[in-house]
Design a protein around this motif. Structure first.
Motif, short mmCIF file in Angstrom:
data_model
loop_
_atom_site.label_atom_id
_atom_site.label_comp_id
_atom_site.label_asym_id
_atom_site.label_seq_id
_atom_site.Cartn_x
_atom_site.Cartn_y
_atom_site.Cartn_z
N TRP A 71 -5.83 5.13 3.11
CA TRP A 71 -4.56 5.96 3.27
C TRP A 71 -5.92 7.80 3.07
N VAL A 72 -5.24 8.67 3.63
CA VAL A 72 -5.16 9.64 3.72
C VAL A 72 -4.62 10.89 4.08
N SER A 73 -4.33 12.14 3.67
CA SER A 73 -3.37 13.12 2.80
C SER A 73 -3.10 13.62 4.12
N LYS A 74 -1.78 14.01 4.53
CA LYS A 74 -1.25 14.63 6.05
C LYS A 74 -1.89 16.08 6.84
N SER A 75 -1.92 16.60 6.50
CA SER A 75 -2.79 17.82 5.96
C SER A 75 -4.18 17.55 6.90
N THR A 81 1.08 -1.47 -0.12
CA THR A 81 0.28 -0.36 0.25
C THR A 81 1.12 0.69 0.32
N GLY A 82 1.59 1.10 0.70
CA GLY A 82 2.33 2.51 1.04
C GLY A 82 3.37 2.50 -0.54
N MET A 83 3.44 2.28 -1.52
CA MET A 83 4.21 1.89 -2.65
C MET A 83 3.06 2.77 -3.54
N ASN A 84 2.11 3.17 -3.24
CA ASN A 84 0.93 3.54 -4.35
C ASN A 84 1.10 4.49 -3.56
N VAL A 85 0.65 5.10 -2.42
CA VAL A 85 0.15 5.91 -2.10
C VAL A 85 1.26 7.47 -2.28
N PRO A 86 0.57 8.56 -2.67
CA PRO A 86 1.96 9.85 -2.51
C PRO A 86 2.18 10.35 -1.34
N ASP A 87 3.20 10.59 -1.92
CA ASP A 87 4.03 11.12 -0.40
C ASP A 87 3.12 12.21 0.93
N CYS A 114 0.66 12.01 1.70
CA CYS A 114 -0.58 11.33 2.92
C CYS A 114 0.01 9.58 3.26
N ILE A 115 -1.04 9.25 3.97
CA ILE A 115 -0.20 8.36 5.58
C ILE A 115 -1.21 7.47 4.79
N VAL A 116 -0.39 6.34 5.15
CA VAL A 116 -1.32 4.67 5.15
C VAL A 116 -1.46 4.27 6.86
N LEU A 117 -3.42 3.90 6.65
CA LEU A 117 -3.10 2.90 8.75
C LEU A 117 -3.93 1.74 7.44
N ILE A 118 -3.63 1.91 8.54
CA ILE A 118 -4.01 0.01 8.74
C ILE A 118 -5.65 0.20 9.41
#
Length: 167
Positions: A158-162, A86-92, A94-98
């Motif tokens: 995944w969601v934007s860090k902002s 998942t982390g390989m695909n989301v934009p920088d 964004c943050i991934v969360l289970i």
């Protein structure tokens, strides 16, 4: 249409090395980023935007009372493989969360364990082009016999860090 983020750039930068060296580099580097993965000595065997395979040896620190890989360690490799792909695909930005994890134990395991997580092209595109979302990431966990002692379902978001900072 694969877009790159920092994680995929690190993986690409190691592509000129032999496979055994790449695996060692990934395992050491990512073990520093996620300390628990490093402590458990999870090894990264294959890393791409569509597929990630990790392995955990049946070493003493990860064993249960019957001398096999502990249930939590089995869940750890499933979570690691699915989270990494998942982390390989989301934009920088964004943050991934289970979001949820379901693990069903079918039988005792034998020896080392491997987890392979895969994404479809549609899932990859969704992650690469949307600010927020979730998807069920497919994962297969096998032991040294090639059998699946556990079956898992991992839902990643995944969601934007902002968005996180503004909460």
């Amino acid at each position: 249409m694969t877009q790159t983020n920092r994680l995929s750039k690190v993986v690409k930068a190691t592509s000129r090395f032999p496979k055994s060296i790449r695996s060692t580099l990934w395992s050491k580097a990512f073990g520093r980023v996620v300390p628990m993965v490093g402590t458990a000595h999870v090894k990264y065997l294959e890393v791409s935007p569509a597929r990630v395979t990790v392995k955990i040896d049946n070493h003493k620190a990860m064993q249960n009372h019957i001398g096999q890989v502990h249930a939590c360690a089995m869940a750890l490799i499933a979570e690691t493989a699915t989270g990494f792909v998942t982390g390989m695909n989301v934009p920088d930005h964004c943050i991934v969360l289970i979001k949820s994890m379901q693990v069903n134990f079918k039988r005792p395991s034998k020896g080392a364990m491997s987890a392979t997580a895969t994404l479809t092209e549609e899932q990859q595109k969704l992650m690469q082009t949307t600010e927020k979302g979730e998807t069920l990431v497919s994962v297969t966990v096998t032991d040294e016999t090639g059998e699946e002692p556990i079956q898992c379902e991992m839902l990643w978001a995944w969601v934007s860090k902002s968005h996180i900072k503004n909460k």
